[in-house]
Enzyme design. Structure first.
Site, mmCIF file in Angstrom:
data_model
loop_
_atom_site.group_PDB
_atom_site.id
_atom_site.type_symbol
_atom_site.label_atom_id
_atom_site.label_comp_id
_atom_site.label_asym_id
_atom_site.label_seq_id
_atom_site.Cartn_x
_atom_site.Cartn_y
_atom_site.Cartn_z
ATOM 1 N N ARG A 1 -6.358 -8.613 -8.223
ATOM 2 C CA ARG A 1 -7.422 -9.474 -8.755
ATOM 3 C C ARG A 1 -8.042 -8.803 -9.973
ATOM 4 O O ARG A 1 -8.029 -7.576 -10.077
ATOM 5 C CB ARG A 1 -8.534 -9.695 -7.717
ATOM 6 C CG ARG A 1 -8.079 -10.024 -6.333
ATOM 7 C CD ARG A 1 -7.374 -11.322 -6.216
ATOM 8 N NE ARG A 1 -8.109 -12.450 -6.762
ATOM 9 C CZ ARG A 1 -7.748 -13.720 -6.606
ATOM 10 N NH1 ARG A 1 -6.663 -14.014 -5.929
ATOM 11 N NH2 ARG A 1 -8.453 -14.686 -7.139
ATOM 12 N N LEU A 2 -8.622 -9.638 -10.831
ATOM 13 C CA LEU A 2 -9.350 -9.089 -11.976
ATOM 14 C C LEU A 2 -10.590 -8.347 -11.458
ATOM 15 O O LEU A 2 -11.255 -8.815 -10.537
ATOM 16 C CB LEU A 2 -9.778 -10.227 -12.901
ATOM 17 C CG LEU A 2 -10.410 -9.821 -14.230
ATOM 18 C CD1 LEU A 2 -9.416 -9.047 -15.096
ATOM 19 C CD2 LEU A 2 -10.911 -11.047 -14.988
ATOM 20 N N ILE A 3 -10.881 -7.195 -12.059
ATOM 21 C CA ILE A 3 -12.034 -6.402 -11.622
ATOM 22 C C ILE A 3 -13.290 -6.939 -12.302
ATOM 23 O O ILE A 3 -13.351 -7.030 -13.526
ATOM 24 C CB ILE A 3 -11.788 -4.921 -11.967
ATOM 25 C CG1 ILE A 3 -10.738 -4.343 -11.025
ATOM 26 C CG2 ILE A 3 -13.051 -4.095 -11.892
ATOM 27 C CD1 ILE A 3 -11.183 -4.223 -9.586
ATOM 28 N N GLY B 1 0.795 -1.236 0.000
ATOM 29 C CA GLY B 1 0.000 0.000 0.000
ATOM 30 C C GLY B 1 0.819 1.274 0.000
ATOM 31 O O GLY B 1 0.309 2.339 0.358
ATOM 32 N N SER B 2 2.073 1.198 -0.455
ATOM 33 C CA SER B 2 2.869 2.439 -0.438
ATOM 34 C C SER B 2 2.314 3.467 -1.427
ATOM 35 O O SER B 2 2.370 4.672 -1.169
ATOM 36 C CB SER B 2 4.353 2.157 -0.708
ATOM 37 O OG SER B 2 4.574 1.747 -2.024
ATOM 38 N N ASN B 3 1.762 3.010 -2.542
ATOM 39 C CA ASN B 3 1.121 3.965 -3.470
ATOM 40 C C ASN B 3 -0.150 4.552 -2.868
ATOM 41 O O ASN B 3 -0.428 5.740 -3.043
ATOM 42 C CB ASN B 3 0.789 3.284 -4.800
ATOM 43 C CG ASN B 3 1.970 3.286 -5.749
ATOM 44 O OD1 ASN B 3 2.343 4.325 -6.278
ATOM 45 N ND2 ASN B 3 2.578 2.119 -5.926
ATOM 46 N N HIS C 1 0.167 0.087 -13.507
ATOM 47 C CA HIS C 1 0.854 -1.165 -13.817
ATOM 48 C C HIS C 1 2.362 -0.890 -13.885
ATOM 49 O O HIS C 1 2.781 0.088 -14.522
ATOM 50 C CB HIS C 1 0.354 -1.725 -15.156
ATOM 51 C CG HIS C 1 0.917 -3.079 -15.434
ATOM 52 N ND1 HIS C 1 0.432 -4.232 -14.840
ATOM 53 C CD2 HIS C 1 1.956 -3.463 -16.202
ATOM 54 C CE1 HIS C 1 1.135 -5.260 -15.255
ATOM 55 N NE2 HIS C 1 2.078 -4.829 -16.077
ATOM 56 N N ASN D 1 -6.017 2.031 -13.096
ATOM 57 C CA ASN D 1 -5.024 1.113 -12.546
ATOM 58 C C ASN D 1 -3.624 1.639 -12.825
ATOM 59 O O ASN D 1 -3.406 2.339 -13.812
ATOM 60 C CB ASN D 1 -5.177 -0.259 -13.228
ATOM 61 C CG ASN D 1 -4.179 -1.277 -12.698
ATOM 62 O OD1 ASN D 1 -3.959 -1.383 -11.485
ATOM 63 N ND2 ASN D 1 -3.554 -2.033 -13.595
#
Ligand code: GAR
Length: 189
Positions: free
Chosen positions: A86-88, A12-14, A104, A102
């Site tokens: 996970r896939l949304i 969770g650093s972003n 990436h 997102n």
């Protein structure tokens, strides 16, 4: 005021970087953090930042309705995936059409798709002797890593770089650009 929810599965650093960036912003609030991982570092970060966090099972994320109802009860306008692995589900995509972004850790369309996340990406990039990598910030659709690109930034890979060193370079790019790209994009909603 635009209210943003972050989905995150790991450290969770972003998420923290975004929360700090928007802390005193009168127009944008990181209103909630959702995770599928009860052990995720992002939960501790959320609590230190004073942001409510919610843990849901992988099945809840797949089925999506209960989370969508919860998001709506919090008047969430947009969703940011910050290390969400996970896939949304299509239910999210339909409810928040073009309102999910997102990040990436590679230059899509290279090194995207199922199983391509976090260190897996960096190991593959180094294994293939690439001379550059970077970040891609994109809208989310039903397929992994295939929505419209909003922004890319590159970094060089030196011959002595390891996957871990590359991950650090990528995180630096993410911290520098992700908040600004979100800020500009959210004003278009
Ligand atoms: C980030 O590098 C992000 O780009 C990546 O996971 C990391 C999460 O780090 N996302 C993906 O690989 C998505 N396919 P963080 O938890 O410290 O923000």
């Amino acid at each position: 005021m635009k209210r943003i929810a972050i989905f995150a599965s790991g450290s969770g650093s972003n998420a923290e970087n975004l929360a700090l960036y928007f802390k005193n912003n009168p127009d944008i609030e990181i209103a909630a953090i959702y995770t599928n991982n009860a052990e995720a570092g992002v939960i501790g970060r959320a609590s230190r930042l004073g942001i409510p966090s919610f843990i849901y099972s992988i099945n809840d994320f797949k089925e999506a309705l209960s989370i969508v109802t919860h998001l709506q009860s919090l008047s969430i306008d947009a969703i940011i995936l910050a290390g969400f692995l996970r896939l949304i589900s299509p239910v999210f995509i339909q409810t928040y059409k073009d309102k999910i972004v997102n990040i990436h850790p590679a230059l899509l369309p290279k090194y995207g798709g199922k199983g391509m996340y976090g260190m897996h990406v960096h190991r593959e990039v180094i294994k293939n002797n690439e001379t550059e990598s970077g970040i891609t910030i994109h809208l989310v659709n039903e397929k992994y890593d295939e929505g419209t690109t909003l922004f890319q930034a590159k970094c060089d890979i030196d011959p002595f770089d390891t996957p871990e060193l590359l991950a650090e370079k990528i995180h630096e790019l993410e911290y520098k650009y992700f908040p600004i790209v979100i800020e500009n994009w959210i004003h278009t909603l």
